[in-house]
Design a protein around this motif. Structure first.
Motif: not given
Length: 492
Positions: A103, A170, A173-174, A317, A324
């Motif tokens: 992250l 991922i 977060v992205y 999450s 991130g």
């Protein structure tokens, strides 16, 4: 005299250009612009030719490659050396650094990739498409459809599909950090002012996003009431298969395995049958006398030892968004600070500050370091470690030019998705296992593992470790190196 004045003026302009050149990159790359100025003096005529050449910041690829290597190592050798596998509950082992490292580098890549946004709508479209691709691959590889590498069957009962996983986290977060970066593009400064907190105030919207995630997580984990809950064990061959167990809770703010808000939210949102069925807490002291290794359950083991728990769940999450955001900050420092010492000062001060904060929170028992809950102390500790490791790579590779020893990490990092799918998720060995003689145990993969490593070293543990290092990590480093020379990369 006039020529000398013109040469001085040219050098001043060259210096000015050098200071204004911005470093660029995309998708985890940083292309630092190198300016070459050729001065031609012919009588009274002076010409300045400015050429730019892209130079990749190799530390980014090496860090990403290191994360993939750690994942392969702990996933495939963790069974032999369980102390490097995930911590059963509180604490932090080698395996627990993998997710936050992923992250962190996602955040750095987002800052660099979205440094220039010609059209906001197009940028959002690309982010949405990439997010959907990550979700698709996450469900395919970790939802239960793929049984690689040892089980050659495929397919999943939709009543028990696992909705969460590494790539899904991922993706979330992205999506969040990239969307913030895109929507605040008009507020983005071109020049950072002076002062120790100028870089923070320049990108305050990113930190507001992180603060919202932090507050939401902390409020929910300490205020949600967790009632009693039950589950049915689905483990064919087990004497308790099909039996219903009840876990007594009725508490708030509990950070233990059985009655925390993280598990409660996932049971309510996804349903208990869609959670990870083999949580690492079965290796805890409450469940086995062999902790932290796998061993038989204690006779007085609580019922939750057999229950499912999602380590990449929804509430945890939300907390992971902070990892991130911190990575995005490191990317912003890379963009705006051109001098190595300034970059390293910013990175290391924050890295050590976060590391110390996490340690204090853990050892004062205020908030234990816990990967399963993705606790705030865990965010601080692992993000600080990521910042320090990244800074060390930057010094060794980009500053001191010691690139050769880390080339294999760069190669893996440049083709990280390919190596993740083929090696870390076991798709390639599953393909090889599909060509067996008489029984699935008589395949090339099993033969190499047994005869080249285990039998030679007369140790299952050492043989497994060496197999993972040479037959998996080194093998895929060579493959990634060949693909790099051919210019072949797999990106989402």
């Amino acid at each position: 005299m006039e020529q000398e004045k013109e040469i001085i003026a040219v050098r001043e302009r060259e210096h000015s250009v050098m200071l204004r050149v911005e470093e660029g990159g995309g998708d985890g790359k940083d292309s630092a612009k190198k300016v070459e100025t050729a001065v031609h003096v012919a009588g009274e005529e002076t010409q300045v030719e400015v050429k730019t050449r892209s130079k990749r910041v190799a530390a980014l690829d090496a860090f990403r490659g290191l994360t993939i290597v750690l994942m392969i190592l702990v996933d495939d050798a963790g069974g032999a050396y369980e102390r490097i596998d995930h911590s059963p509950w509180n604490g932090c082992t080698l395996a627990d650094f993998v997710m936050p490292f992923f992250l962190f580098i996602v955040g750095v890549a987002v800052a660099l990739a979205l440094k220039r946004i010609p059209k906001v709508s197009e940028a959002i479209k690309k982010v949405v498409i990439r997010t959907l691709k990550l979700l698709f691959w996450g469900l395919l590889l970790q939802g239960g459809y793929s049984h690689a590498p040892d089980d050659l069957s495929y397919g999943v009962d939709m009543k028990h599909i696992r909705w969460c996983g590494i790539l899904q986290r991922i993706a979330l977060v992205y999506f969040v950090v990239a969307l913030i970066e895109i929507l605040t593009t008009k507020l983005r400064p071109t020049i950072i002012g002076s002062g120790p907190f100028a870089i923070f105030s320049a990108y305050y919207w990113q930190w507001i996003g992180g603060l919202i995630a932090f507050v939401l997580y902390m409020v929910l984990i300490f205020t949600l009431y967790v009632p009693d809950w039950s589950f049915v064990l689905h483990n064919p061959g087990d004497v308790n298969d099909g039996k219903r167990f009840t876990v007594q809770c009725g508490v708030r703010g509990h950070l233990g395995p059985a009655c925390n808000a993280v598990g409660y939210v996932d049971r309510q949102v996804w349903g208990i049958n869609h959670l990870y069925s083999q949580p690492v807490w079965i290796r805890s002291k409450d469940c086995t006398d062999s902790s932290s290794s796998m061993g038989p359950l204690r006779k007085d083991a609580p019922s939750w030892c057999l229950a499912p728990f999602e380590p990449e769940g929804l509430l945890s999450s939300i907390s992971a968004i902070l990892s991130g955001v911190i990575g995005v900050h490191y990317g912003h420092v890379l963009i705006h600070f051109k001098v190595h010492s300034e970059r390293l000062k910013q990175w290391l001060l924050m890295g050590f500050g976060l590391l110390i904060c996490g340690i204090i929170l853990h050892f004062t028992n205020a908030i234990p370091i816990n990967k399963q809950l993705y606790s705030f102390s865990y965010v601080c500790f692992t993000a600080g470690a990521a910042g320090i490791v990244f800074s060390a790579f930057y010094i060794l590779i980009d500053l001191w030019s010691l690139r050769m020893p880390f080339l294999f990490l760069e190669w893996i990092g440049m083709n990280s998705m390919l190596v993740f799918v083929m090696a870390a998720e076991g798709i390639f060995p599953a393909f090889v296992n599909g060509w067996y003689y008489e029984t699935p145990k008589k395949s090339l993969v099993h033969w190499i593992h047994e005869h080249v490593f285990v039998n030679v070293w007369h140790s299952e543990r050492l043989g497994t470790l060496l197999y993972v290092i040479f037959a998996e990590i080194v093998f895929w480093a060579v493959v990634a190196g060949i693909l790099h020379r051919l210019g072949i990369y797999w990106k989402l």
